[in-house]
Write a protein that holds these residues in place. Sequence first.
Motif, PDB file in Angstrom:
ATOM      1  N   ALA A 289     -15.371   4.845  15.118  1.00  0.00           N
ATOM      2  CA  ALA A 289     -13.966   5.223  15.269  1.00  0.00           C
ATOM      3  C   ALA A 289     -13.087   3.993  15.470  1.00  0.00           C
ATOM      4  O   ALA A 289     -11.953   3.942  14.974  1.00  0.00           O
ATOM      5  CB  ALA A 289     -13.809   6.189  16.446  1.00  0.00           C
ATOM      6  N   VAL A 290     -13.617   2.998  16.195  1.00  0.00           N
ATOM      7  CA  VAL A 290     -12.875   1.740  16.357  1.00  0.00           C
ATOM      8  C   VAL A 290     -12.649   1.092  14.987  1.00  0.00           C
ATOM      9  O   VAL A 290     -11.543   0.628  14.672  1.00  0.00           O
ATOM     10  CB  VAL A 290     -13.642   0.779  17.288  1.00  0.00           C
ATOM     11  N   ALA A 291     -13.705   1.053  14.173  1.00  0.00           N
ATOM     12  CA  ALA A 291     -13.570   0.487  12.825  1.00  0.00           C
ATOM     13  C   ALA A 291     -12.566   1.294  12.000  1.00  0.00           C
ATOM     14  O   ALA A 291     -11.769   0.725  11.245  1.00  0.00           O
ATOM     15  CB  ALA A 291     -14.928   0.468  12.137  1.00  0.00           C
ATOM     16  N   ALA A 292     -12.595   2.624  12.173  1.00  0.00           N
ATOM     17  CA  ALA A 292     -11.662   3.468  11.424  1.00  0.00           C
ATOM     18  C   ALA A 292     -10.219   3.189  11.840  1.00  0.00           C
ATOM     19  O   ALA A 292      -9.316   3.134  10.996  1.00  0.00           O
ATOM     20  CB  ALA A 292     -12.002   4.943  11.641  1.00  0.00           C
ATOM     21  N   VAL A 293      -9.996   3.008  13.133  1.00  0.00           N
ATOM     22  CA  VAL A 293      -8.640   2.719  13.616  1.00  0.00           C
ATOM     23  C   VAL A 293      -8.140   1.392  13.052  1.00  0.00           C
ATOM     24  O   VAL A 293      -6.989   1.282  12.600  1.00  0.00           O
ATOM     25  CB  VAL A 293      -8.618   2.700  15.160  1.00  0.00           C
ATOM     26  N   MET A 294      -9.009   0.372  13.075  1.00  0.00           N
ATOM     27  CA  MET A 294      -8.595  -0.919  12.502  1.00  0.00           C
ATOM     28  C   MET A 294      -8.328  -0.786  11.009  1.00  0.00           C
ATOM     29  O   MET A 294      -7.376  -1.373  10.479  1.00  0.00           O
ATOM     30  CB  MET A 294      -9.665  -1.975  12.772  1.00  0.00           C
ATOM     31  N   GLY A 295      -9.171  -0.017  10.317  1.00  0.00           N
ATOM     32  CA  GLY A 295      -8.952   0.203   8.892  1.00  0.00           C
ATOM     33  C   GLY A 295      -7.624   0.889   8.630  1.00  0.00           C
ATOM     34  O   GLY A 295      -6.893   0.526   7.693  1.00  0.00           O
ATOM     35  N   ILE A 296      -7.302   1.872   9.474  1.00  0.00           N
ATOM     36  CA  ILE A 296      -6.021   2.574   9.320  1.00  0.00           C
ATOM     37  C   ILE A 296      -4.857   1.611   9.542  1.00  0.00           C
ATOM     38  O   ILE A 296      -3.858   1.637   8.815  1.00  0.00           O
ATOM     39  CB  ILE A 296      -5.953   3.764  10.304  1.00  0.00           C
ATOM     40  N   MET A 297      -4.991   0.742  10.555  1.00  0.00           N
ATOM     41  CA  MET A 297      -3.927  -0.231  10.825  1.00  0.00           C
ATOM     42  C   MET A 297      -3.718  -1.158   9.632  1.00  0.00           C
ATOM     43  O   MET A 297      -2.569  -1.421   9.222  1.00  0.00           O
ATOM     44  CB  MET A 297      -4.277  -1.042  12.074  1.00  0.00           C
ATOM     45  N   VAL A 298      -4.824  -1.672   9.074  1.00  0.00           N
ATOM     46  CA  VAL A 298      -4.716  -2.583   7.934  1.00  0.00           C
ATOM     47  C   VAL A 298      -4.135  -1.859   6.722  1.00  0.00           C
ATOM     48  O   VAL A 298      -3.244  -2.363   6.030  1.00  0.00           O
ATOM     49  CB  VAL A 298      -6.094  -3.188   7.603  1.00  0.00           C
ATOM     50  N   ASN A 299      -4.644  -0.649   6.461  1.00  0.00           N
ATOM     51  CA  ASN A 299      -4.157   0.110   5.308  1.00  0.00           C
ATOM     52  C   ASN A 299      -2.695   0.513   5.482  1.00  0.00           C
ATOM     53  O   ASN A 299      -1.925   0.511   4.509  1.00  0.00           O
ATOM     54  CB  ASN A 299      -5.015   1.368   5.115  1.00  0.00           C
ATOM     55  N   ALA A 300      -2.309   0.854   6.717  1.00  0.00           N
ATOM     56  CA  ALA A 300      -0.907   1.223   6.965  1.00  0.00           C
ATOM     57  C   ALA A 300       0.007   0.023   6.747  1.00  0.00           C
ATOM     58  O   ALA A 300       1.101   0.151   6.170  1.00  0.00           O
ATOM     59  CB  ALA A 300      -0.754   1.758   8.381  1.00  0.00           C
ATOM     60  N   THR A 301      -0.456  -1.157   7.207  1.00  0.00           N
ATOM     61  CA  THR A 301       0.334  -2.377   6.981  1.00  0.00           C
ATOM     62  C   THR A 301       0.478  -2.650   5.487  1.00  0.00           C
ATOM     63  O   THR A 301       1.575  -2.957   4.995  1.00  0.00           O
ATOM     64  CB  THR A 301      -0.344  -3.575   7.667  1.00  0.00           C
ATOM     65  N   ALA A 302      -0.643  -2.536   4.789  1.00  0.00           N
ATOM     66  CA  ALA A 302      -0.606  -2.755   3.342  1.00  0.00           C
ATOM     67  C   ALA A 302       0.321  -1.755   2.664  1.00  0.00           C
ATOM     68  O   ALA A 302       1.103  -2.112   1.760  1.00  0.00           O
ATOM     69  CB  ALA A 302      -2.013  -2.659   2.766  1.00  0.00           C
ATOM     70  N   ALA A 303       0.254  -0.496   3.086  1.00  0.00           N
ATOM     71  CA  ALA A 303       1.091   0.542   2.489  1.00  0.00           C
ATOM     72  C   ALA A 303       2.572   0.244   2.721  1.00  0.00           C
ATOM     73  O   ALA A 303       3.404   0.409   1.809  1.00  0.00           O
ATOM     74  CB  ALA A 303       0.720   1.911   3.062  1.00  0.00           C
ATOM     75  N   LEU A 304       2.921  -0.209   3.915  1.00  0.00           N
ATOM     76  CA  LEU A 304       4.316  -0.510   4.212  1.00  0.00           C
ATOM     77  C   LEU A 304       4.821  -1.674   3.367  1.00  0.00           C
ATOM     78  O   LEU A 304       5.955  -1.648   2.847  1.00  0.00           O
ATOM     79  CB  LEU A 304       4.473  -0.830   5.704  1.00  0.00           C
ATOM     80  N   ILE A 305       3.985  -2.705   3.231  1.00  0.00           N
ATOM     81  CA  ILE A 305       4.388  -3.846   2.413  1.00  0.00           C
ATOM     82  C   ILE A 305       4.563  -3.433   0.957  1.00  0.00           C
ATOM     83  O   ILE A 305       5.543  -3.788   0.289  1.00  0.00           O
ATOM     84  CB  ILE A 305       3.359  -4.984   2.525  1.00  0.00           C
ATOM     85  N   LEU A 306       3.624  -2.662   0.455  1.00  0.00           N
ATOM     86  CA  LEU A 306       3.723  -2.218  -0.938  1.00  0.00           C
ATOM     87  C   LEU A 306       4.935  -1.316  -1.141  1.00  0.00           C
ATOM     88  O   LEU A 306       5.611  -1.391  -2.182  1.00  0.00           O
ATOM     89  CB  LEU A 306       2.435  -1.490  -1.335  1.00  0.00           C
ATOM     90  N   LEU A 307       5.211  -0.479  -0.152  1.00  0.00           N
ATOM     91  CA  LEU A 307       6.412   0.355  -0.253  1.00  0.00           C
ATOM     92  C   LEU A 307       7.675  -0.491  -0.258  1.00  0.00           C
ATOM     93  O   LEU A 307       8.651  -0.181  -0.956  1.00  0.00           O
ATOM     94  CB  LEU A 307       6.454   1.356   0.916  1.00  0.00           C
ATOM     95  N   ALA A 308       7.657  -1.579   0.543  1.00  0.00           N
ATOM     96  CA  ALA A 308       8.820  -2.482   0.536  1.00  0.00           C
ATOM     97  C   ALA A 308       9.008  -3.108  -0.848  1.00  0.00           C
ATOM     98  O   ALA A 308      10.152  -3.223  -1.346  1.00  0.00           O
ATOM     99  CB  ALA A 308       8.638  -3.565   1.595  1.00  0.00           C
ATOM    100  N   PHE A 309       7.902  -3.525  -1.479  1.00  0.00           N
ATOM    101  CA  PHE A 309       7.996  -4.077  -2.834  1.00  0.00           C
ATOM    102  C   PHE A 309       8.492  -3.014  -3.811  1.00  0.00           C
ATOM    103  O   PHE A 309       9.313  -3.304  -4.701  1.00  0.00           O
ATOM    104  CB  PHE A 309       6.633  -4.601  -3.274  1.00  0.00           C
ATOM    105  N   LEU A 310       7.995  -1.798  -3.666  1.00  0.00           N
ATOM    106  CA  LEU A 310       8.443  -0.723  -4.550  1.00  0.00           C
ATOM    107  C   LEU A 310       9.935  -0.449  -4.369  1.00  0.00           C
ATOM    108  O   LEU A 310      10.672  -0.232  -5.349  1.00  0.00           O
ATOM    109  CB  LEU A 310       7.633   0.554  -4.260  1.00  0.00           C
ATOM    110  N   MET A 311      10.367  -0.464  -3.086  1.00  0.00           N
ATOM    111  CA  MET A 311      11.788  -0.223  -2.819  1.00  0.00           C
ATOM    112  C   MET A 311      12.644  -1.315  -3.447  1.00  0.00           C
ATOM    113  O   MET A 311      13.725  -1.044  -3.978  1.00  0.00           O
ATOM    114  CB  MET A 311      12.012  -0.170  -1.304  1.00  0.00           C
ATOM    115  N   ALA A 312      12.149  -2.564  -3.402  1.00  0.00           N
ATOM    116  CA  ALA A 312      12.905  -3.671  -3.985  1.00  0.00           C
ATOM    117  C   ALA A 312      12.982  -3.566  -5.502  1.00  0.00           C
ATOM    118  O   ALA A 312      13.909  -4.099  -6.117  1.00  0.00           O
ATOM    119  CB  ALA A 312      12.270  -5.000  -3.583  1.00  0.00           C
ATOM    120  N   MET A 313      12.020  -2.890  -6.105  1.00  0.00           N
ATOM    121  CA  MET A 313      12.029  -2.732  -7.568  1.00  0.00           C
ATOM    122  C   MET A 313      12.886  -1.555  -8.003  1.00  0.00           C
ATOM    123  O   MET A 313      13.669  -1.653  -8.951  1.00  0.00           O
ATOM    124  CB  MET A 313      10.594  -2.551  -8.075  1.00  0.00           C
ATOM    125  N   SER A 314      12.719  -0.420  -7.290  1.00  0.00           N
ATOM    126  CA  SER A 314      13.501   0.763  -7.671  1.00  0.00           C
ATOM    127  C   SER A 314      13.523   1.737  -6.495  1.00  0.00           C
ATOM    128  O   SER A 314      12.498   2.352  -6.182  1.00  0.00           O
ATOM    129  CB  SER A 314      12.901   1.448  -8.904  1.00  0.00           C
TER     130      SER A 314
END
Length: 593
Positions: free
Chosen positions: A154-179
């Motif tokens: 579960a600890v590994a899952a929480v860290m994975g969620i944190m990393v994936n959530a960070t990645a998702a936010l960054i990618l969403l920011a790039f998407l927002m900057a495009m359209s």
Amino acid sequence: MRSLFQTYVHGSISAVLGPFRRYLPAVVLLGLLATALEGIGIGLVIPLLDVVVSGGSDAQGFLPGLLVSFGETVPRETRGLLIGGAILALLSVKNIVVYANGLLQAWIYGQAGHRLRTALARKLTAMDASDLLSEPPSRMLNIISNESWRSADAVAAVMGIMVNATAALILLAFLMAMSWQLTLVVLLGIAAIQFAHERMSQHFAGLSKIITDQNRGLAGRMLHLVAAWRLIRLFGREDFEEDRFAQASDSVRLAALDLQKRQMAVAPITEIAHATLFMAVIFFAWSLGITFGTAAAFIILLYRLQPQVRQIQAGLAALRGWTGSLDEVQWLMTAAPAEPVTSGHLPAPALTRGLAFEQVSFHYAGAAADRPALHDATFEVPAGTSLAIIGRSGSGKSTMAHLLCRLLEPTSGQILVDGTPLSEIDRVDWLAHMAVASQELELFDGSVTDNIRYGAPEADETRVLEAARQADADEFIRSLPQGYDTGVGDRGLSLSAGQRQRIALARALVREPRLLIMDEATNAMDLLSERAALRILEHRRGKGTTLVISHHLSSITRCDRFIRLDRGRIVESGTTMDFNEEQLARMLRTTGT
């Protein structure tokens, strides 16, 4: 009703992650850096496609325009090569960062699991004795051997969620900057998919608790097969026990299969939903007249975003599926410890006057108020004498021993040592001057000397040998392949029952105790060893105080006094001199011991 926060941020996860919280920002920052590098690298596809392929661009949006401007600054003859090289370089650095982040997460995972297991072991050694006596050992075994690993996962899952959530936010920011228009479509789609995911996974926690209960039962069957193998074979019950174990194992299989079927159904449904969202984005890009390069880069980034979102959803589903395991770990982590505050500060008395119980009562946790384990016990044991405690199983004999050892504390009343309340005496100092020989105190995997010296680590060889001789163990020990250096095996299983108890008795005697409690200590001994135990009683008369919990008439007749317990109450007491052997034997039969 468990809140959404409680479901996904379980108390046991917070406790395990606590010491490593200072490393979590590094995990997030590395994840952010890796995604930013990937986003910029993929974004460079816009000038690569719009400028190199078409020779110009009317890209829309802030980021596409910025990247196209960058592409136009590069000489046309080397533009494709340089931009392609920049993309590869960025992706290479990104993967180095991902590797470093993976190493950090693996280190945290290993350290967290190690700390959790050692913390659980520390809890078991400090846990309130009342809980240890009332909870089945199979529950403890299941928590240590199974559920603790789920908490680490579960600890590994929480860290994975944190990393994936960070990645998702960054990618969403790039998407927002495009359209921003297409990004709005993406956000609405993800929200709808997450709502459906929550609805599909809401029953995982209940199924997880069922699996945990079934695992506990399976652990109980495992313990029984290991501990009771002689019983099983002597009575020819191998087939019966195999069937019971198979039923317990199949119950775990069916419960786990039920959860897995539901979890496995979530993945394809969400993938179809994400594919639908992907097609919707392509349709809206065409409808809005977005340029080919921008649309291509947006779709590539969206393609990279979807796995991040799916991994977040899978991690959340896994956390719900481990709810039962996490609850069990948290139960042990928060179990009430033995209360050291009751330990006094006075040194242990010399025990020259004796012991006294004054209206001592004790209730086990959860026991009915009208069924105390011990009720108003009042008696005295003069120093240098021996007392036999007899009674049916469950009558309170072992509870008395536990109270004297400070494993339990009286619910009411007090125990006096030379007139001093036991609660005012330093517990460690008191235990250093007493010893217990019991069939329940097993040997550990080590040499004979290690097991005897366990009672007094500072004892020299002379004391070890003398204790073995007093316990009538020296002769058989010397006949072992390596004498006192012979390993006894796990729980002493390489020795006979009588040999194990003689070593256990030597372990108690090496302490040279002022108070010796012999709790069923001669039950598995042969006649010669029983005579040795009787010699110990004779040897201690006038020198040390001894309590004997025994079913053997010969042991009881050698004691100075006796008390008989029935349902936690003293129903008879006196000196053994007042009764002949026939009367004492009749009393034992009446007691039903």
